[in-house]
Scaffold this active site. Structure first.
Site, PDB file in Angstrom:
ATOM      1  CG  LEU A  45     -69.910  -0.346  15.242  1.00  0.00           C
ATOM      2  CD1 LEU A  45     -70.577  -1.101  16.256  1.00  0.00           C
ATOM      3  CD2 LEU A  45     -70.651   1.096  15.136  1.00  0.00           C
ATOM      4  CB  SER A  46     -64.658   3.132  17.226  1.00  0.00           C
ATOM      5  OG  SER A  46     -65.653   2.852  18.495  1.00  0.00           O
ATOM      6  CD  GLU A  47     -62.861   0.753  20.199  1.00  0.00           C
ATOM      7  OE1 GLU A  47     -61.841   1.117  20.475  1.00  0.00           O
ATOM      8  OE2 GLU A  47     -64.032   1.214  20.462  1.00  0.00           O
ATOM      9  CB  THR A  48     -66.248  -5.521  16.661  1.00  0.00           C
ATOM     10  OG1 THR A  48     -67.118  -4.711  15.634  1.00  0.00           O
ATOM     11  CG2 THR A  48     -67.307  -6.934  16.802  1.00  0.00           C
ATOM     12  CG  HIS A  77     -66.911   2.527  23.822  1.00  0.00           C
ATOM     13  ND1 HIS A  77     -65.710   2.381  22.824  1.00  0.00           N
ATOM     14  CD2 HIS A  77     -67.966   1.745  23.062  1.00  0.00           C
ATOM     15  CE1 HIS A  77     -66.349   2.032  21.576  1.00  0.00           C
ATOM     16  NE2 HIS A  77     -67.624   1.594  21.961  1.00  0.00           N
TER      17      HIS A  77
END
Length: 279
Positions: A45-48, A77
């Site tokens: 994902l774009s961030e974890t 986000h």
């Protein structure tokens, strides 16, 4: 190996699976940097994010934010989605009202409004016009004439963002960037929606510098762009942004300025997956 509480939260959409997901590992104290980065590469994902005990009594929890390519000091986000997951699992703000998140960028204040959360935009680390040579490079990578870029600004609040402005949302949506021309870039592009639209602007963000070709809906970019736009007398102090259409999303971001001039960025948050992750 141990089991950790886990959630995947959709952010910036009132309809599940149309916003930007963030994977959240709760009570993650004891995990190594290497383990966190490995999980972030795996989720892709774009961030974890990883929620930890705070190191200051002023914060409710500490957050570490990883992209597939590295750690970020702040991201929008993931901040909203992580706060949502923390609250859903019984987290209670020490102040009784606002949630205070500790992260590498400092303390971030969040407030609740029904199923929506918003965060106070942190100070920018770098602002001012982008260097002309870089603007020219951006235009080349975007495949457009330099003259179509009406304005530009460094809007870096941690990830390294810069933004350029085109005349219309249609121009923004039509872009087919060649990211191989700017492999280290962290760049956004903004254009005005037609008069009478639900949204004031269309925004796209490209982050090849951290291994994310196009971020579906980006809170940190909207935060610093909001600080830039609302500081001028020509832009509204509150507006909505649409983001994610080119990657099959329907992000809806609310940007507002309070009586003290603080910029808030918010949207809906929905848990789509909850359970445990073994690490």
């Amino acid at each position: 190996m141990s089991d950790f509480a886990f959630a995947q939260v959709d952010v910036f959409s009132s309809s599940a699976y149309l916003g930007n997901p963030v994977a959240v590992v709760l009570a993650a104290d004891g995990l190594t940097d290497e383990a966190m980065q490995r999980v972030a590469r795996w989720t892709n994902l774009s961030e974890t994010t990883f929620i930890l005990q705070p190191t200051t009594p002023d914060a409710d929890y500490r957050l570490r934010i990883f992209t597939p390519g590295g750690e970020l000091p702040f991201a929008g986000h993931p901040t909203l989605g992580s706060a949502h997951a923390w609250l859903e699992r019984g987290g209670s703000p020490r102040s009784g009202e606002h949630v205070i998140q500790e992260c590498a960028a400092g303390l971030i204040e969040l407030r609740r409004n029904g199923d929506a959360l918003s965060f106070a935009a942190p100070p920018t680390l770098r602002s001012g016009p982008v260097e002309e040579s870089y603007v020219t490079d951006i235009a080349s990578a975007f495949g457009i004439d330099r003259d179509l870029i009406l304005d530009h600004q460094w809007v870096d609040n941690g990830p390294g963002w810069a933004v350029v402005r085109l005349a219309t949302a249609a121009e923004v949506l039509a872009l087919e960037p060649d990211l191989s021309r700017m492999p280290e870039a962290m760049i956004g592009v903004l254009g005005a929606c037609p008069e009478g639209s639900e949204h004031a602007f269309e925004l796209r963000t490209f982050a090849p510098g951290v291994g994310v070709a196009e971020d579906p809906v980006c809170g940190s970019m909207n935060a610093s762009v909001g600080q830039w736009l609302t500081s001028t007398e020509t832009e509204p102090t509150s507006y909505r942004v649409s983001q994610g259409a080119r990657v099959g999303r329907a992000g809806n971001i609310e940007v507002s300025t309070d009586a003290n001039g603080k910029v808030w960025v918010g949207g809906s948050t929905i848990t789509c997956i909850r359970g445990t992750i073994t690490l």
